[in-house]
Design a protein around this motif. Structure first.
Motif, mmCIF file in Angstrom:
data_model
loop_
_atom_site.group_PDB
_atom_site.id
_atom_site.type_symbol
_atom_site.label_atom_id
_atom_site.label_comp_id
_atom_site.label_asym_id
_atom_site.label_seq_id
_atom_site.Cartn_x
_atom_site.Cartn_y
_atom_site.Cartn_z
ATOM 1 N N ILE B 6 0.850 -1.182 0.000
ATOM 2 C CA ILE B 6 0.000 0.000 0.000
ATOM 3 C C ILE B 6 0.893 1.242 0.000
ATOM 4 C CG2 ILE B 6 -1.735 1.246 1.357
ATOM 5 C CD1 ILE B 6 -2.710 -1.411 0.347
ATOM 6 N N THR B 7 0.490 2.288 -0.732
ATOM 7 C CA THR B 7 1.254 3.533 -0.728
ATOM 8 C C THR B 7 0.400 4.670 -0.157
ATOM 9 O OG1 THR B 7 0.490 4.290 -2.878
ATOM 10 C CG2 THR B 7 2.389 2.794 -2.853
ATOM 11 N N GLN B 8 1.052 5.782 0.062
ATOM 12 C CA GLN B 8 0.321 6.951 0.547
ATOM 13 C C GLN B 8 -0.769 7.343 -0.442
ATOM 14 O OE1 GLN B 8 3.191 10.028 1.374
ATOM 15 N NE2 GLN B 8 4.013 8.952 3.167
ATOM 16 N N GLN B 9 -0.478 7.156 -1.726
ATOM 17 C CA GLN B 9 -1.460 7.480 -2.759
ATOM 18 C C GLN B 9 -2.742 6.671 -2.567
ATOM 19 O OE1 GLN B 9 -0.897 9.816 -5.615
ATOM 20 N NE2 GLN B 9 -3.087 9.646 -5.228
ATOM 21 N N ASP B 10 -2.568 5.397 -2.211
ATOM 22 C CA ASP B 10 -3.740 4.535 -1.997
ATOM 23 C C ASP B 10 -4.621 5.093 -0.889
ATOM 24 O OD1 ASP B 10 -2.873 2.717 -3.931
ATOM 25 O OD2 ASP B 10 -1.641 1.629 -2.466
ATOM 26 N N ILE B 11 -3.969 5.571 0.165
ATOM 27 C CA ILE B 11 -4.714 6.140 1.285
ATOM 28 C C ILE B 11 -5.416 7.418 0.842
ATOM 29 C CG2 ILE B 11 -4.506 7.148 3.586
ATOM 30 C CD1 ILE B 11 -2.077 5.333 4.006
ATOM 31 N N ALA B 12 -4.676 8.245 0.107
ATOM 32 C CA ALA B 12 -5.235 9.509 -0.374
ATOM 33 C C ALA B 12 -6.468 9.259 -1.251
ATOM 34 C CB ALA B 12 -4.170 10.285 -1.143
ATOM 35 N N ASP B 13 -6.347 8.283 -2.143
ATOM 36 C CA ASP B 13 -7.453 7.959 -3.048
ATOM 37 C C ASP B 13 -8.704 7.593 -2.256
ATOM 38 O OD1 ASP B 13 -5.801 8.410 -5.129
ATOM 39 O OD2 ASP B 13 -5.479 6.296 -5.659
ATOM 40 N N ARG B 14 -8.500 6.717 -1.291
ATOM 41 C CA ARG B 14 -9.641 6.242 -0.514
ATOM 42 C C ARG B 14 -10.335 7.394 0.215
ATOM 43 N NH1 ARG B 14 -10.739 2.036 4.271
ATOM 44 N NH2 ARG B 14 -10.594 0.499 2.627
ATOM 45 N N LEU B 15 -9.538 8.386 0.649
ATOM 46 C CA LEU B 15 -10.104 9.471 1.444
ATOM 47 C C LEU B 15 -10.403 10.721 0.605
ATOM 48 C CD1 LEU B 15 -9.826 7.771 3.840
ATOM 49 C CD2 LEU B 15 -8.103 9.285 4.777
ATOM 50 N N ASN B 16 -10.104 10.642 -0.701
ATOM 51 C CA ASN B 16 -10.288 11.799 -1.567
ATOM 52 C C ASN B 16 -9.554 13.043 -1.078
ATOM 53 O OD1 ASN B 16 -11.759 11.097 -3.897
ATOM 54 N ND2 ASN B 16 -13.532 10.701 -2.554
ATOM 55 N N VAL B 17 -8.302 12.859 -0.677
ATOM 56 C CA VAL B 17 -7.449 14.012 -0.372
ATOM 57 C C VAL B 17 -6.169 13.843 -1.176
ATOM 58 C CG1 VAL B 17 -8.358 14.337 1.960
ATOM 59 C CG2 VAL B 17 -6.396 12.841 1.604
ATOM 60 N N SER B 18 -5.290 14.827 -1.114
ATOM 61 C CA SER B 18 -4.050 14.681 -1.874
ATOM 62 C C SER B 18 -3.046 13.866 -1.054
ATOM 63 C CB SER B 18 -3.452 16.037 -2.208
ATOM 64 O OG SER B 18 -2.422 16.349 -1.304
ATOM 65 N N ILE B 20 -0.126 14.549 -0.448
ATOM 66 C CA ILE B 20 0.690 15.412 0.416
ATOM 67 C C ILE B 20 0.040 15.509 1.798
ATOM 68 C CG2 ILE B 20 1.479 17.753 0.805
ATOM 69 C CD1 ILE B 20 0.959 16.386 -2.689
ATOM 70 N N THR B 21 -1.245 15.632 1.780
ATOM 71 C CA THR B 21 -1.965 15.673 3.050
ATOM 72 C C THR B 21 -1.677 14.410 3.864
ATOM 73 O OG1 THR B 21 -3.713 16.923 1.967
ATOM 74 C CG2 THR B 21 -4.238 15.920 4.099
ATOM 75 N N VAL B 22 -1.693 13.294 3.174
ATOM 76 C CA VAL B 22 -1.406 12.027 3.856
ATOM 77 C C VAL B 22 0.004 12.039 4.421
ATOM 78 C CG1 VAL B 22 -1.175 9.544 3.561
ATOM 79 C CG2 VAL B 22 -3.020 10.761 2.393
ATOM 80 N N SER B 23 0.950 12.417 3.581
ATOM 81 C CA SER B 23 2.345 12.437 4.009
ATOM 82 C C SER B 23 2.519 13.299 5.255
ATOM 83 C CB SER B 23 3.221 12.969 2.866
ATOM 84 O OG SER B 23 4.541 13.168 3.306
ATOM 85 N N LYS B 24 1.897 14.463 5.226
ATOM 86 C CA LYS B 24 2.020 15.369 6.373
ATOM 87 C C LYS B 24 1.363 14.791 7.619
ATOM 88 C CE LYS B 24 2.421 19.843 4.114
ATOM 89 N NZ LYS B 24 1.673 21.040 3.702
ATOM 90 N N ALA B 25 0.173 14.238 7.432
ATOM 91 C CA ALA B 25 -0.548 13.680 8.578
ATOM 92 C C ALA B 25 0.285 12.591 9.244
ATOM 93 C CB ALA B 25 -1.891 13.125 8.138
#
Lengths: 339, 339
Positions: B6-18, B20-25
């Motif tokens: 799983i990548t940060q992108q996968d998380i972002a997609d699921r939550l509909n955020v960018s 970068i937001t995931v990385s920062k969080a």
DNA sequence: CTGAAAGCGCTTACAG
DNA sequence: CTGAAAGCGCTTACAG
């Protein structure tokens, strides 16, 4: 302090070509002319270029790293094992990241998660004595990282597994002694709760039964795995009256304890009593007289486990839960009189 | 077999955020709202996200990996040492890549270049016995990777260095024995060409000289470092006529050889002759009687070396060529009679 | 024979 | 409080 590394771009700049040309030349791609390759290799030399493997790994999605988890490196068995894994890994161009669990389940779990984070291509693990929770291993399976257990395994998980054939080895060694006329054999056992203690003890029992020798329960002394356990076991045996001809000690530390305790009596090894242990050739030689052993060669186990893992990584081995039981040899040294 | 991460992108997609937001969080950046962090952490759990450290390392230009080069892991001294390095490294959130040189200069060089390719943050090396060519180390300096030598060093290179104070330890141990009335002391020495053999032997000589005990050259028997060398040395000593009260053996294998050879005579340890060696507490206890040692605690050395390296990596230690000589303790066990 | 484009999965400085 | 842009150093599929 910032490190100071040359990149492919630096080489490209110096030669006024694109960095793709450099990348290709370095991997000896047929696209690039011999002359160009020559120039690029020259620049590599001059600039002292060393490719950044981290970048390569990210790009190729392959690290060529094997992750190892051992319970304890101070046990020379594991030290030899790791040493041989490194040998085998190097032959196939793999590096290894080594972690130690100290027989603690939490550490083991953290180590494995960390190794997954490092995106190792495969895992070699000897589970801790505490381990019961299969969840980390379920995760390993889910992310499809090949894993091989060695020496100790969680069998129900059906990963590949490499271990010694302790029971058979014990049977064979005792058969040989019995065939030479030894019949009075005691066993300083480990705990029957551990698989090692269990396998060895049941090999002992079976050997006696097969040879129609009655089992004396007072000659099976269950203790632990340390020097003091060997001392205590012998004291108990000695106090019991009749002595056996041979003591089968569950490992070399227990054997060492037996030696110490015997030296305090009037008895002589091997003239009055013989000792047989399990362990490494090198440690056996430190004993005087040299300890007879059921020889557990950790290098064999390490190589087999590493090669099996590498086969699974490279997709050569289809079967993802191979079980290999290694035969071990009985080494008759001077701690038992030849008959 | 493709792994499955799983990548940060996968998380972002699921939550509909960018992403970068995931990385920062994930790094708990103040930019991100508590609510958002909660949602992201929940997704991390559900998806089983494990950050890709390789990508992080490439981005941060820092691997948090320490590269280790040891001559041989089958020597329990180095096994203990590596074990303690792993401990210290883990405390500071470093992983280790372990390599073995087998006392071969070529392998050592290849290992170091490979570790540089892996962009380790620092190097811990114990040079092989063969090593004379300083070029790899010049390269290490040029790319500015911090390096700490342990146990053995190329002194002229002025990297940091951690070792035992063998000479002083020998002096102190012998002083104590001499002050208890022992004066006849022989030395089964290693080769004077190696720094260990040299340091120990010169400690021996100095102790005798300081105490005005004449040096008998026939009691300094230069051999090697193995069991057989100890056997041969004792046979020579025994043939020579007058026997010493104590033998100082250059390591535990030589001491073991001495034990073996002595057992073949009418002599008893410690009643007729005492043995003093260098080594690990754990090995000393396997001897019976337990070997008196100048206790070389590899864990101490490992920790000190690792911490020194980490200090240099983090720029805490300004001085890039610190030398630390570790004091070792004399441990009077049962192989020498108490007086 | 040479190169431009897109991508590996992360981070950080900057803009809104 | 959120995101777009640029970058780490490499590789590979594609185009010319």
């Amino acid at each position: 302090m910032k490190t100071n590394h040359i990149t492919q771009q630096d080489i490209a700049d110096r030669l006024n070509v694109s960095r793709i040309t450099v990348s290709k030349a370095l991997r000896n791609h047929p696209d690039i002319s011999a002359e160009m390759k020559r120039r690029i290799n020259k620049a590599v030399e001059e600039l002292g270029y060393v490719p950044n493997l981290i970048a390569k790994q990210l790009s190729l999605q392959k690290t060529n790293i094997l992750g190892i988890v051992v319970p304890d490196l101070e046990n020379s068995f594991f030290a030899y094992l790791v040493d041989s894994i490194i040998d085998a890994a190097k032959e196939h161009n793999y590096n290894i990241i080594l972690t130690v669990s100290r027989e603690r389940e939490v550490f083991e779990k953290n180590n494995i998660m960390n190794l997954i984070g490092m995106r190792v291509d495969g895992l070699l693990v000897c589970v801790s004595q505490e381990t019961t929770d299969p969840r980390v291993f379920d995760y390993v399976r889910r992310v499809k990282i090949p894993l091989v257990f060695f020496d100790r395994a969680i069998k129900e998980l059906h990963f590949s597994y490499v271990a010694f054939n302790d029971k058979v080895a014990t049977l064979e060694a005792l058969n040989e002694l019995i065939s030479r006329g030894y019949t009075k054999i005691a066993h300083f056992a480990g705990y029957s709760s551990t698989s090692i203690g269990n396998e060895r003890c049941s090999g002992y029992r079976e050997a006696l039964i097969n040879n129609k020798i009655p089992i004396r329960e007072d000659w099976i002394i269950e203790g632990g795995y340390e020097i003091d356990d060997g001392i205590r076991a012998f004291e108990k045996l000695y106090a019991g009256g009749e002595l056996p001809e041979i003591i089968l000690a569950v490992n070399d530390r227990v054997a060492s304890g037996a030696y110490k305790a015997i030296r305090k009596t009037e008895l002589k090894i091997p003239d009055d009593i013989g000792i047989l242990g399990y362990g490494l050739n090198d440690s056996a030689r430190l004993f005087s007289p040299t300890l007879s052993i059921i020889d557990q060669d950790p290098r064999k186990m390490g190589r087999i486990a590493a090669n099996l893992l590498i086969d699974e990584i490279q997709g050569i081995s289809q079967n993802s839960h191979t079980e290999i039981l290694i035969d071990t040899e009985f080494q008759w040294n001077t701690s038992i009189l030849k008959r």
